[in-house]
Write an enzyme that holds these catalytic residues in place. Structure first.
Site, PDB file in Angstrom:
ATOM      1  N   LYS A  13       0.823  -1.210   0.000  1.00  0.00           N
ATOM      2  CA  LYS A  13       0.000   0.000   0.000  1.00  0.00           C
ATOM      3  C   LYS A  13       0.864   1.271   0.000  1.00  0.00           C
ATOM      4  CE  LYS A  13      -2.096   0.461   3.891  1.00  0.00           C
ATOM      5  NZ  LYS A  13      -1.410   1.517   4.638  1.00  0.00           N
ATOM      6  N   ARG A 127      10.092  -7.075   5.097  1.00  0.00           N
ATOM      7  CA  ARG A 127      10.243  -5.651   4.786  1.00  0.00           C
ATOM      8  C   ARG A 127      11.454  -5.043   5.494  1.00  0.00           C
ATOM      9  NH1 ARG A 127       4.578  -2.784   5.165  1.00  0.00           N
ATOM     10  NH2 ARG A 127       4.791  -2.946   7.416  1.00  0.00           N
TER      11      ARG A 127
HETATM   12  P1  AMP Z   1       1.448   1.542   9.401  1.00  0.00           P
HETATM   13  O1  AMP Z   1       2.736   2.241   9.124  1.00  0.00           O
HETATM   14  O2  AMP Z   1       0.339   2.044   8.530  1.00  0.00           O
HETATM   15  O3  AMP Z   1       1.609   0.066   9.363  1.00  0.00           O
HETATM   16  O4  AMP Z   1       1.036   1.933  10.900  1.00  0.00           O
HETATM   17  C1  AMP Z   1       1.841   1.530  11.989  1.00  0.00           C
HETATM   18  C2  AMP Z   1       1.034   1.584  13.253  1.00  0.00           C
HETATM   19  O5  AMP Z   1       0.576   2.919  13.516  1.00  0.00           O
HETATM   20  C3  AMP Z   1      -0.246   0.738  13.276  1.00  0.00           C
HETATM   21  O6  AMP Z   1      -0.003  -0.625  13.552  1.00  0.00           O
HETATM   22  C4  AMP Z   1      -1.044   1.428  14.379  1.00  0.00           C
HETATM   23  O7  AMP Z   1      -0.570   1.076  15.658  1.00  0.00           O
HETATM   24  C5  AMP Z   1      -0.698   2.900  14.131  1.00  0.00           C
HETATM   25  N1  AMP Z   1      -1.692   3.493  13.202  1.00  0.00           N
HETATM   26  C6  AMP Z   1      -1.522   3.774  11.893  1.00  0.00           C
HETATM   27  N2  AMP Z   1      -2.638   4.284  11.356  1.00  0.00           N
HETATM   28  C7  AMP Z   1      -3.552   4.341  12.364  1.00  0.00           C
HETATM   29  C8  AMP Z   1      -4.904   4.779  12.464  1.00  0.00           C
HETATM   30  N3  AMP Z   1      -5.570   5.252  11.404  1.00  0.00           N
HETATM   31  N4  AMP Z   1      -5.509   4.668  13.670  1.00  0.00           N
HETATM   32  C9  AMP Z   1      -4.876   4.202  14.751  1.00  0.00           C
HETATM   33  N5  AMP Z   1      -3.611   3.766  14.720  1.00  0.00           N
HETATM   34  C10 AMP Z   1      -2.941   3.830  13.550  1.00  0.00           C
END
Ligand code: AMP
Length: 224
Positions: A13, A127
């Site tokens: 993504k 990753r």
């Molecule tokens: P990502 O980099 O998108 O994998 O996000 C890493 C972590 O950030 C996730 O596992 C959540 O703990 C937190 N996170 C990211 N986006 C959100 C969101 N929209 N709401 C709450 N926590 C989020």
């Protein structure tokens, strides 16, 4: 133009978000990146977020929703934006839907990258992050974006930086399962958020199984 990108962790993504950003030249707002930057800087927000991120849980909506809605009101978003990683559950989708209605704004594209859960898990664990640029894709489990080798050491395949690291939450199987549990949950999780937008607008479904390039091509073919 306002765009949402959905996809489970490990579906590419982030990489596809960068492709869409390049096409439209809009700010790409990645919730996870905002949190990680705050953790690095040691801000209050970062400290609060870290405790949830490390466990694979969502940062509470009370923190995340205003943070993103405020970000969308910043000057650089006046001409549109791309949101990656938000909304992540039904409550966030409803909050965004309401905020858009209030501002008289609409979504131009909602992109959903679909991927089998077990493939997504393997990809996450492979990753690697480039210290020079988080958006340089490197993955030891995907041939098309395997890190390069220099003097027997893995280096970033884009810039040659020799500081490739794995995110702590990418190596913790229990945390990955928890994150995927939230994503694939059609009752109140991320798929519930996707379904919320399916009722309001057309969602472009893209199969995330092929290589990065094929997925990008399929995606670009669907965007005007
Ligand atoms: P990502 O980099 O998108 O994998 O996000 C890493 C972590 O950030 C996730 O596992 C959540 O703990 C937190 N996170 C990211 N986006 C959100 C969101 N929209 N709401 C709450 N926590 C989020």
């Amino acid at each position: 133009m306002n765009i949402l990108i959905f996809g489970p962790n490990g579906s590419g993504k982030g990489t596809q978000g960068a492709v869409v950003q390049k096409k439209y030249g809009l700010p790409l707002i990645e919730t996870g990146v905002i949190f990680r930057e705050n953790i690095k800087k040691g801000t209050d927000l970062g400290r609060k977020a870290k405790e949830f991120i490390d466990k694979g849980e969502l940062v509470p909506d009370a923190v995340t929703v205003p943070m993103i809605l405020d970000r969308l009101r910043e000057q650089d978003c006046a001409g549109g934006w791309i949101l990656d990683g938000f909304p992540r559950n039904l409550a966030q989708a409803e909050a965004l839907g309401e905020a858009l209605d209030k501002a008289g704004m609409k979504l131009d594209y909602v992109i959903e990258i679909t991927l089998d859960r077990s493939i997504a898990k393997r990809r996450i664990m492979g990753r690697r992050l480039c210290a020079a640029d988080n958006n340089h894709p490197n993955n030891i489990c995907i041939d098309a974006i395997k890190p390069a080798l220099k003097d027997g050491k893995m280096v970033c395949r884009v810039c040659g930086c020799d500081k490739l690291t794995a995110r702590a939450d990418d190596q913790d199987e229990a945390a990955i399962d928890k994150r995927h549990g939230i994503y694939y949950d059609t009752a109140t999780g991320t798929l519930a958020a996707v379904n919320y937008f399916k009722k309001r607008t057309k969602v472009l479904e893209i199969d995330g199984t092929p290589g990065v390039q094929e997925v990008s091509q399929a995606l670009l073919a669907k965007l005007s």
